[in-house]
Write an enzyme that holds these catalytic residues in place. Structure first.
Site, PDB file in Angstrom:
ATOM      1  N   GLU A  33      22.238  43.392  59.112  1.00 31.62           N
ATOM      2  CA  GLU A  33      22.511  43.964  57.793  1.00 31.62           C
ATOM      3  C   GLU A  33      21.666  45.209  57.515  1.00 31.62           C
ATOM      4  OE1 GLU A  33      21.652  41.091  54.722  1.00 31.62           O
ATOM      5  OE2 GLU A  33      19.931  40.282  55.778  1.00 31.62           O
ATOM      6  N   CYS A  70      29.550  37.659  57.282  1.00 31.10           N
ATOM      7  CA  CYS A  70      29.352  36.804  56.108  1.00 31.10           C
ATOM      8  C   CYS A  70      29.169  37.589  54.805  1.00 31.10           C
ATOM      9  CB  CYS A  70      28.171  35.857  56.314  1.00 31.10           C
ATOM     10  SG  CYS A  70      26.598  36.687  56.452  1.00 31.10           S
ATOM     11  N   ASP A  81      24.608  44.203  52.547  1.00 27.16           N
ATOM     12  CA  ASP A  81      23.426  45.050  52.721  1.00 27.16           C
ATOM     13  C   ASP A  81      23.680  46.166  53.728  1.00 27.16           C
ATOM     14  OD1 ASP A  81      21.362  44.253  50.940  1.00 27.16           O
ATOM     15  OD2 ASP A  81      21.249  42.353  52.024  1.00 27.16           O
ATOM     16  N   HIS A 110      27.059  29.630  32.268  1.00 30.00           N
ATOM     17  CA  HIS A 110      27.643  28.290  32.393  1.00 30.00           C
ATOM     18  C   HIS A 110      29.105  28.275  31.969  1.00 30.00           C
ATOM     19  CE1 HIS A 110      23.401  26.500  32.146  1.00 30.00           C
ATOM     20  NE2 HIS A 110      23.833  26.517  33.383  1.00 30.00           N
TER      21      HIS A 110
HETATM   22  C1  PEP Z   1      24.869  40.496  53.023  1.00 32.65           C
HETATM   23  O1  PEP Z   1      23.930  41.274  52.841  1.00 32.65           O
HETATM   24  O2  PEP Z   1      26.012  40.865  53.395  1.00 32.65           O
HETATM   25  C2  PEP Z   1      24.694  39.054  52.802  1.00 32.65           C
HETATM   26  C3  PEP Z   1      25.646  38.195  53.111  1.00 32.65           C
HETATM   27  O3  PEP Z   1      23.532  38.632  52.247  1.00 32.65           O
HETATM   28  P1  PEP Z   1      23.172  38.747  50.684  1.00 32.65           P
HETATM   29  O4  PEP Z   1      24.439  39.150  49.957  1.00 32.65           O
HETATM   30  O5  PEP Z   1      22.667  37.410  50.309  1.00 32.65           O
HETATM   31  O6  PEP Z   1      22.130  39.814  50.673  1.00 32.65           O
HETATM   32 MG    MG Z   2      21.905  40.542  52.684  1.00 36.31          MG
END
Ligand code: PEP
Ligand code: MG
Length: 583
Positions: free
Chosen positions: A435, A506, A459, A192
């Protein structure tokens, strides 16, 4: 003597100043016992202490709400709840009643008991709850002992605050004008206190326990480098001067970046990228909009399922997804279905212990097995789709069959909603995360099944390189710029382009300005990242041209080593910043 230590950078920025070392908020409590006839009086003292603590917490809560906003102040609701928690209170009352110990002794023992218990658990969240109990318990002790509050200096020059552990209620007294930066020996990035330091915009480095040869003394000159997690104590002149220049440049850069919020992410020759935010809760919506997010590219919904003892209902999820959809109006919001397992455990699902959780029962694998749980989420997303531009995305896809099975469950959910007469989005676009290397390798086949791809580089890197993303020992091998990763990314984007579907990125790589030429050259449509990265990435895009990006990417692609790939892209960064090619 000058010294440098490496910790964890938990809040951006550079601060330089004299330190103020906060004494620890701990008191000696002598082991006093009382006469059994004084029991009633002792309970009255305890209740009086609880009342005073509650009044004080309420006061702090209001103050903090004005200082950093209502969301942050909810931390203190958790503190008030601890003072009403029957388990915590029974423990204290039991010690007084059975052992005739004074109220402060009972409180101290109860704090020690729960803190030790939570600390033993290998769980970041529970460790943070231990901090909350310590904070509340110490406040109660302060009232029982009539001890003074430890306050921060207000009449001195602005200073760097150094503390072993800083509780949210101590942070409330911080005035960003007085506190230039914070050094905390303990604590995690998601504590926090770290959240509040970020909200206040104060640079913070934590996790320095045992890493300094000599404890920092009040009055030492300290540099806090919140970006790289570095702390310098009594730095040599050249280090100080270089940090002063970086600090000034950082302040100027932040000012300039903030002017960019409403500008498009467009290259000098007109190639436009869509920049979106990665979010985990509705709390992050405001900050996403403030940083210029043009939608949500990844809503990590698993956080709604965590830190509770039963799964969220359809209504609860529907309300959350609807709030996000409505907030962004016609801008796209990609809701990713549950991605638990791996490093995100969930007690009430009773997931089996696994030797390799990242290669095990995770994400879509669980959902296709636990269709009861999955259907509830699918229904909630479909229904929220009636209130905005919602898209659905499935994580951890490694085969065509998984996509087909997920789509068929989505169709079943639609049939149910139709029968029940509930409004929902009939044509909700469907996407998958790329991923897992298997998905990247067969991206051409998967592209025929869905409306969009989003490349999850976090990933994809770990699975392609066989490097556990959580393992510090091999962290140096976790490299998004490895030629193998680059090849899979390119193959995925080209497959999407050939099929005419949208492709985004992402993972964390999307928020790294160095990778910008790559996305431009390969033709990525959307980059989704943590909100605070958006202005910096936008600035990098606006300095680039499509032509330069293509040249740089060709060089990167021709490189045989990860160092070569990075050098090729970095050459682009320096050229861009020197205005030679991109401006
Ligand atoms: C990723 O694997 O790049 C992703 C965006 O998902 P997470 O980080 O939630 O596994
Ligand atoms: Mg992921």
């Amino acid at each position: 003597m000058s010294e440098m230590a490496q910790g964890i950078g938990a809040s951006f920025g550079i601060a330089i100043g004299k330190s103020f070392v906060l004494p620890t908020w701990e008191w000696d409590v002598p082991d006093q016992r009382m006469d059994p006839s004084d029991l009633a009086r002792e309970f009255e003292r305890l209740y009086e202490g609880i009342r005073s603590s509650k009044t004080e917490i309420e006061y702090i809560k209001n103050e903090i709400s004005e200082l950093v906003g209502r969301e942050e102040s909810t931390i203190f609701d958790a503190h008030l709840a601890i003072l009403e928690d029957p388990v915590f209170m029974n423990e204290i009352q039991g010690i007084i009643q059975r052992q005739y110990k004074a109220a402060e002794v009972a409180v101290k023992e109860a704090i020690d008991h729960f803190v030790t218990m939570f600390d033993l658990l290998d769980d970041e969240y529970m460790k943070e709850r231990a901090l909350d109990i310590k904070d509340v318990g110490n406040r109660l002790l302060k009232h029982l002992l009539g001890a003074p509050e430890i306050t921060l200096p207000t009449d001195t020059q602005p200073y760097i605050l150094v503390a072993k552990e800083l509780s949210p209620s101590q942070l409330v007294h911080l005035n960003p004008k007085n506190v230039l930066g914070i050094v905390m020996l303990l604590g995690g990035k998601t504590s926090h206190s770290a959240i509040m330091a970020r909200a206040l915009g104060i640079p913070l480095v934590l996790g320095l326990e045992g890493k300094l040869y000599r404890p920092i003394q009040t009055g030492d000159l300290v540099i806090v480098d919140g970006e790289n997690g570095i702390v310098h104590v009594e730095p040599p002149e050249d280090v100080l001067e270089s940090y002063e220049r970086r600090r000034d440049a950082y302040v100027q850069e932040t000012d300039e970046l903030s002017k960019m919020v409403s500008l498009p992410a467009i290259t000098v020759d007109g190639y436009e990228l869509h920049l979106a935010a990665n979010i985990s809760s509705t709390r992050e919506l405001e900050i996403a909009i403030q940083n210029g997010a043009e939608g949500v590219g990844l809503f990590r919904t698993e956080f709604i399922y965590m830190d509770r003892s039963f799964p969220p209902s359809e209504a609860e999820q529907y309300n959350v997804y609807r709030e996000v959809a409505e907030k962004f109006g016609d801008k796209p919001v990609i809701i990713r279905t549950l991605d638990v397992g791996g490093d995100k455990p969930m007690d009430y699902l009773h997931l089996p212990e696994e030797d390799n959780p990242f290669l095990g029962y995770r994400a879509i694998r669980i959902c296709l097995d636990r269709t009861d749980l999955f259907k509830i989420q699918l229904r909630a997303i479909l229904r929220a789709g009636a209130f905005g531009n919602v898209k659905i995305m499935f994580p951890m896809i490694s085969s065509l069959e998984e996509v087909q099975a997920a789509k068929s469950l989505l169709e079943e959910a639609k049939v149910e909603l139709r029968q029940e007469g509930l409004p929902f989005a009939e044509k909700l676009p469907i996407g998958i995360m790329i991923e897992v290397p298997a998905a990247a390798a067969m991206a051409d086949l998967l592209a025929e099944e869905v409306d969009f791809f989003s490349i999850g580089t976090n990933d994809l890197v770990q699975y392609t390189l066989a490097v556990d993303r959580m393992n510090e020992q091999i962290a140096h091998m976790y490299d998004p710029y490895h030629p193998a990763v680059l090849r899979l990314i390119r193959h995925t984007i080209e497959a999407a382009k050939r099929q005419g579907i949208m492709v985004g990125v992402c993972g964390e790589m999307a928020g790294d300005p160095r990778s910008v030429p790559l996305w431009i050259a390969l033709g990525v449509d959307e980059l989704s990242m943590s909100s605070r990265s958006i202005p910096r990435v936008k600035a990098a895009i606006r300095r680039c041209s499509l032509e330069t990006s293509k040249t740089l990417t060709e060089h990167a692609y021709a490189s045989r080593t990860k160092a070569g790939v990075e050098a090729a892209l970095l050459a682009g960064c320096s050229q861009a910043s020197q205005s030679a090619m991109c401006d």
